[in-house]
Write an enzyme that holds these catalytic residues in place. Structure first.
Site, PDB file in Angstrom:
ATOM      1  N   ARG A  36       0.818  -1.226   0.000  1.00 43.42           N
ATOM      2  CA  ARG A  36       0.000   0.000   0.000  1.00 43.42           C
ATOM      3  C   ARG A  36       0.848   1.270   0.000  1.00 43.42           C
ATOM      4  O   ARG A  36       0.425   2.303  -0.515  1.00 43.42           O
ATOM      5  CB  ARG A  36      -0.951  -0.030   1.204  1.00 43.42           C
ATOM      6  CG  ARG A  36      -2.079   1.019   1.147  1.00 43.42           C
ATOM      7  CD  ARG A  36      -3.081   0.757   2.244  1.00 43.42           C
ATOM      8  NE  ARG A  36      -4.209   1.692   2.248  1.00 43.42           N
ATOM      9  CZ  ARG A  36      -4.432   2.584   3.202  1.00 43.42           C
ATOM     10  NH1 ARG A  36      -3.614   2.675   4.243  1.00 43.42           N
ATOM     11  NH2 ARG A  36      -5.479   3.390   3.138  1.00 43.42           N
ATOM     12  N   ILE A  89      -7.585   7.313  -0.529  1.00 42.55           N
ATOM     13  CA  ILE A  89      -7.347   5.876  -0.717  1.00 42.55           C
ATOM     14  C   ILE A  89      -8.151   5.207   0.401  1.00 42.55           C
ATOM     15  O   ILE A  89      -8.077   5.613   1.567  1.00 42.55           O
ATOM     16  CB  ILE A  89      -5.837   5.525  -0.647  1.00 42.55           C
ATOM     17  CG1 ILE A  89      -5.599   4.010  -0.806  1.00 42.55           C
ATOM     18  CG2 ILE A  89      -5.185   6.001   0.634  1.00 42.55           C
ATOM     19  CD1 ILE A  89      -4.119   3.621  -0.928  1.00 42.55           C
ATOM     20  N   SER A  90      -8.965   4.214   0.030  1.00 44.14           N
ATOM     21  CA  SER A  90      -9.851   3.572   1.015  1.00 44.14           C
ATOM     22  C   SER A  90      -9.062   2.808   2.078  1.00 44.14           C
ATOM     23  O   SER A  90      -7.923   2.399   1.856  1.00 44.14           O
ATOM     24  CB  SER A  90     -10.793   2.589   0.309  1.00 44.14           C
ATOM     25  OG  SER A  90     -11.659   3.273  -0.557  1.00 44.14           O
ATOM     26  N   LYS A  91      -9.705   2.614   3.226  1.00 39.02           N
ATOM     27  CA  LYS A  91      -9.110   1.799   4.293  1.00 39.02           C
ATOM     28  C   LYS A  91      -8.856   0.396   3.763  1.00 39.02           C
ATOM     29  O   LYS A  91      -9.702  -0.147   3.037  1.00 39.02           O
ATOM     30  CB  LYS A  91     -10.078   1.672   5.475  1.00 39.02           C
ATOM     31  CG  LYS A  91     -10.368   2.959   6.186  1.00 39.02           C
ATOM     32  CD  LYS A  91     -10.936   2.750   7.573  1.00 39.02           C
ATOM     33  CE  LYS A  91     -12.202   1.939   7.648  1.00 39.02           C
ATOM     34  NZ  LYS A  91     -12.794   1.986   8.997  1.00 39.02           N
ATOM     35  N   PRO A  92      -7.743  -0.240   4.111  1.00 32.67           N
ATOM     36  CA  PRO A  92      -7.487  -1.615   3.662  1.00 32.67           C
ATOM     37  C   PRO A  92      -8.627  -2.569   4.010  1.00 32.67           C
ATOM     38  O   PRO A  92      -8.999  -3.430   3.210  1.00 32.67           O
ATOM     39  CB  PRO A  92      -6.203  -2.009   4.396  1.00 32.67           C
ATOM     40  CG  PRO A  92      -5.518  -0.721   4.685  1.00 32.67           C
ATOM     41  CD  PRO A  92      -6.603   0.294   4.887  1.00 32.67           C
TER      42      PRO A  92
END
Length: 202
Positions: free
Chosen positions: A18, A44-47
């Site tokens: 990431r 960027i979205s949360k993992p």
């Protein structure tokens, strides 16, 4: 820790670094379970949400019958992180971004990974991408008050669409739409927080 158990998804999440997708000043936060700014008012979205949506996609009827995930359409490429994760789960990934600055940034991020099955498109995601249809799965990284009809049209029978949807109170919920031979079946899941879905390009 977030309850993701599917080995394929955990493997894909573990394989995609990431920190390659965030600005250098945020690299030390790249592996926290939090969304991070990527410029132009986007994130960027949360993992954990990337993994959750991937796991939901792999639950589509079309995969149970064919054994694999074929073509996927991603609405909102952003920095390219989710496209890289999806590339390890799907045969082909078409990812569309409406902001030229982010489209170019994703191209730079993904180039060293040499993902031959990822196709980056610049355009209005609300229209989908008819040339690549039908899709086994469609996943959106932005939420509006309704699902654009083009997305449902471009989804294969047995396919699954996952997108945030905003209720009357403005609260976004994760929506799963399964396309069956008899029509569309919608399931509303947990609350989520995504950037707003917009039309046009910029």
């Amino acid at each position: 820790a977030a309850g993701i158990t599917m080995p394929k998804v955990l493997e894909a999440m573990g394989a995609v670094e990431r920190h390659r997708f965030v600005d250098s000043g945020l690299v030390n936060q790249a592996y926290e379970d939090t969304s991070l700014p990527i410029g132009l008012g986007q994130t960027i979205s949360k993992p954990s949400i990337v993994a959750r949506m991937a796991e939901l996609l792999l639950g589509a009827e079309i995969i149970r019958t064919s054994g694999s995930l074929g073509r996927v359409l991603e609405i909102g490429t952003g920095c390219g992180y989710q496209a890289a994760v999806l590339s390890r789960l799907a045969r082909e990934v078409y990812s569309i971004e409406r902001l030229r600055g982010l489209h170019d940034k994703a191209r730079v991020h993904l180039r060293p990974l040499r993902l031959a099955n990822v196709h980056l498109l610049f355009g209005d995601g609300m229209l989908g991408f008819a040339q690549g249809a039908p899709y086994a799965a469609i996943v959106a990284a932005a939420g509006g008050a309704a699902i654009p009809p083009q997305w449902c049209e471009q989804l294969a029978v047995g396919g699954r669409l996952i997108a945030p949807i905003a209720g009357a109170d403005g609260q976004q919920m994760l929506l799963v739409v399964d396309k069956t031979a008899h029509g569309l079946k919608q399931t509303v899941l947990e609350p989520v927080h995504f950037v707003p879905l917009k039309s046009g390009v910029a």
